[in-house]
Design a protein around this motif. Structure first.
Motif, mmCIF file in Angstrom:
data_model
loop_
_atom_site.group_PDB
_atom_site.id
_atom_site.type_symbol
_atom_site.label_atom_id
_atom_site.label_comp_id
_atom_site.label_asym_id
_atom_site.label_seq_id
_atom_site.Cartn_x
_atom_site.Cartn_y
_atom_site.Cartn_z
ATOM 1 N N THR A 116 0.832 -1.201 0.000
ATOM 2 C CA THR A 116 0.000 0.000 0.000
ATOM 3 C C THR A 116 0.870 1.254 0.000
ATOM 4 O OG1 THR A 116 -1.762 -1.166 1.167
ATOM 5 C CG2 THR A 116 -1.831 1.242 1.226
ATOM 6 N N ALA A 117 1.917 1.260 0.815
ATOM 7 C CA ALA A 117 2.818 2.417 0.875
ATOM 8 C C ALA A 117 3.486 2.659 -0.477
ATOM 9 C CB ALA A 117 3.881 2.208 1.955
ATOM 10 N N VAL A 118 3.950 1.600 -1.108
ATOM 11 C CA VAL A 118 4.610 1.743 -2.410
ATOM 12 C C VAL A 118 3.624 2.261 -3.453
ATOM 13 C CG1 VAL A 118 5.695 0.449 -4.293
ATOM 14 C CG2 VAL A 118 6.403 0.052 -1.926
ATOM 15 N N LEU A 119 2.402 1.742 -3.449
ATOM 16 C CA LEU A 119 1.393 2.238 -4.394
ATOM 17 C C LEU A 119 1.063 3.710 -4.138
ATOM 18 C CD1 LEU A 119 -0.980 -0.861 -4.589
ATOM 19 C CD2 LEU A 119 0.431 0.058 -6.442
ATOM 20 N N LEU A 120 1.000 4.115 -2.878
ATOM 21 C CA LEU A 120 0.739 5.525 -2.559
ATOM 22 C C LEU A 120 1.862 6.425 -3.071
ATOM 23 C CD1 LEU A 120 -0.683 5.150 1.046
ATOM 24 C CD2 LEU A 120 -1.881 6.237 -0.881
ATOM 25 N N ILE A 121 3.101 5.985 -2.907
ATOM 26 C CA ILE A 121 4.241 6.771 -3.400
ATOM 27 C C ILE A 121 4.184 6.856 -4.925
ATOM 28 C CG2 ILE A 121 6.756 6.823 -3.619
ATOM 29 C CD1 ILE A 121 6.785 5.505 -0.750
ATOM 30 N N GLY A 122 3.896 5.737 -5.577
ATOM 31 C CA GLY A 122 3.766 5.739 -7.036
ATOM 32 C C GLY A 122 2.631 6.628 -7.493
ATOM 33 N N ASP A 123 1.512 6.596 -6.786
ATOM 34 C CA ASP A 123 0.367 7.432 -7.137
ATOM 35 C C ASP A 123 0.728 8.909 -7.023
ATOM 36 O OD1 ASP A 123 -2.300 7.810 -7.961
ATOM 37 O OD2 ASP A 123 -3.011 7.922 -5.896
ATOM 38 N N ALA A 124 1.412 9.265 -5.942
ATOM 39 C CA ALA A 124 1.827 10.664 -5.759
ATOM 40 C C ALA A 124 2.766 11.093 -6.884
ATOM 41 C CB ALA A 124 2.516 10.838 -4.400
ATOM 42 N N TRP A 125 3.730 10.248 -7.222
ATOM 43 C CA TRP A 125 4.684 10.573 -8.281
ATOM 44 C C TRP A 125 3.967 10.812 -9.604
ATOM 45 C CZ3 TRP A 125 9.259 12.218 -9.627
ATOM 46 C CH2 TRP A 125 9.690 12.030 -10.941
ATOM 47 N N PHE A 126 3.129 9.876 -10.006
ATOM 48 C CA PHE A 126 2.480 10.004 -11.306
ATOM 49 C C PHE A 126 1.465 11.138 -11.327
ATOM 50 C CE2 PHE A 126 4.164 5.704 -11.903
ATOM 51 C CZ PHE A 126 4.816 5.916 -13.102
ATOM 52 N N ASP A 127 0.724 11.342 -10.230
ATOM 53 C CA ASP A 127 -0.222 12.457 -10.184
ATOM 54 C C ASP A 127 0.493 13.782 -10.413
ATOM 55 O OD1 ASP A 127 -2.408 10.843 -9.721
ATOM 56 O OD2 ASP A 127 -2.489 11.229 -7.557
ATOM 57 N N VAL A 128 1.592 13.987 -9.712
ATOM 58 C CA VAL A 128 2.308 15.264 -9.801
ATOM 59 C C VAL A 128 3.055 15.382 -11.124
ATOM 60 C CG1 VAL A 128 4.117 16.698 -8.780
ATOM 61 C CG2 VAL A 128 2.465 15.534 -7.302
ATOM 62 N N SER A 129 3.802 14.362 -11.495
ATOM 63 C CA SER A 129 4.622 14.481 -12.707
ATOM 64 C C SER A 129 3.773 14.599 -13.971
ATOM 65 C CB SER A 129 5.597 13.308 -12.823
ATOM 66 O OG SER A 129 4.909 12.098 -13.009
ATOM 67 N N LEU A 130 2.612 13.963 -14.001
ATOM 68 C CA LEU A 130 1.760 14.066 -15.186
ATOM 69 C C LEU A 130 0.932 15.349 -15.206
ATOM 70 C CD1 LEU A 130 0.603 10.352 -15.536
ATOM 71 C CD2 LEU A 130 2.322 11.576 -16.900
ATOM 72 N N ALA A 131 0.897 16.057 -14.075
ATOM 73 C CA ALA A 131 0.151 17.315 -14.027
ATOM 74 C C ALA A 131 1.051 18.534 -14.252
ATOM 75 C CB ALA A 131 -0.569 17.443 -12.687
ATOM 76 N N PHE A 132 2.373 18.330 -14.377
ATOM 77 C CA PHE A 132 3.262 19.469 -14.640
ATOM 78 C C PHE A 132 2.772 20.237 -15.856
ATOM 79 C CE2 PHE A 132 7.146 17.393 -12.542
ATOM 80 C CZ PHE A 132 6.992 18.160 -11.407
ATOM 81 N N GLY A 133 2.807 21.554 -15.742
ATOM 82 C CA GLY A 133 2.395 22.404 -16.850
ATOM 83 C C GLY A 133 0.903 22.610 -16.961
ATOM 84 N N THR A 134 0.156 22.117 -15.971
ATOM 85 C CA THR A 134 -1.298 22.304 -15.976
ATOM 86 C C THR A 134 -1.709 22.939 -14.647
ATOM 87 O OG1 THR A 134 -1.912 20.193 -14.933
ATOM 88 C CG2 THR A 134 -1.532 20.169 -17.325
ATOM 89 N N PRO A 135 -2.897 23.517 -14.592
ATOM 90 C CA PRO A 135 -3.369 24.079 -13.318
ATOM 91 C C PRO A 135 -3.602 23.015 -12.242
ATOM 92 C CG PRO A 135 -4.688 24.891 -15.169
ATOM 93 C CD PRO A 135 -3.786 23.840 -15.712
#
Length: 168
Positions: free
Chosen positions: A98-117
């Motif tokens: 669960t911890a690893v999935l949460l870290i992965g989720d945070a990474w992808f949420d933020v990195s894929l939202a770069f350049g957007t509001p």
């Protein structure tokens, strides 16, 4: 009451046989070799991806990817809650997953939202929800592992603790 009787009364694990300890050492050695080779092989692959992947890509099945990821996270969280309630030792594995999935989720949420509001909401959720929960779970898992009784191979480390003979 003898020391053996006290250990039996306390439910101490019996001393493992030398054959078992030797098998544990061999499994640990092979596992560490596989992980080392895999980590080394991942370096050039990562460099290749960094140099060759396009900076933008039109994604197909976007919903399936994200909903599927969140379903995996939901299952991992539910399993952790269930194993915790049952006081089952599998809570260690599900909690770490669960911890690893949460870290992965945070990474992808933020990195894929770069350049957007949406980057600000993603960053806030990562910093105030996902990463703290992941850190808490890792802390709890490490605490549970430190409380576990591991088989000793009969030798002692300098600090008086049993030397590591885990089956990693």
């Amino acid at each position: 009451m003898s020391d053996t009787q006290v250990d039996e009364f306390r439910g101490a694990a019996p001393t493992p046989s030398p054959e078992l300890l030797d098998r544990i050492r061999r499994h640990r050695k092979h596992t560490l070799e596989v992980l080392t080779v895999s980590a080394v092989a991942l370096v050039p692959w990562t460099v290749l991806l960094a140099l060759s992947l396009p900076s933008g890509y039109k994604v197909h099945h976007w919903r399936v990817a994200w909903v599927g990821f969140d379903v995996m996270l939901l299952i991992a969280m539910a399993a952790t809650a269930i194993f915790g309630r049952l006081r089952h030792r599998a809570v260690i594995v599900s909690g770490l997953a669960t911890a690893v999935l949460l870290i992965g989720d945070a990474w992808f949420d933020v990195s894929l939202a770069f350049g957007t509001p949406e980057v600000w909401l993603s960053a806030a959720l990562a910093l105030f929800v996902e990463l703290p929960l992941a850190g808490y779970l890792i802390h709890r898992v490490m605490r549970m592992i430190s409380l576990a009784h591991w088989p000793s191979d009969g030798t002692r480390a300098d600090d008086g603790q049993a030397s590591g003979s885990s089956a990693c």
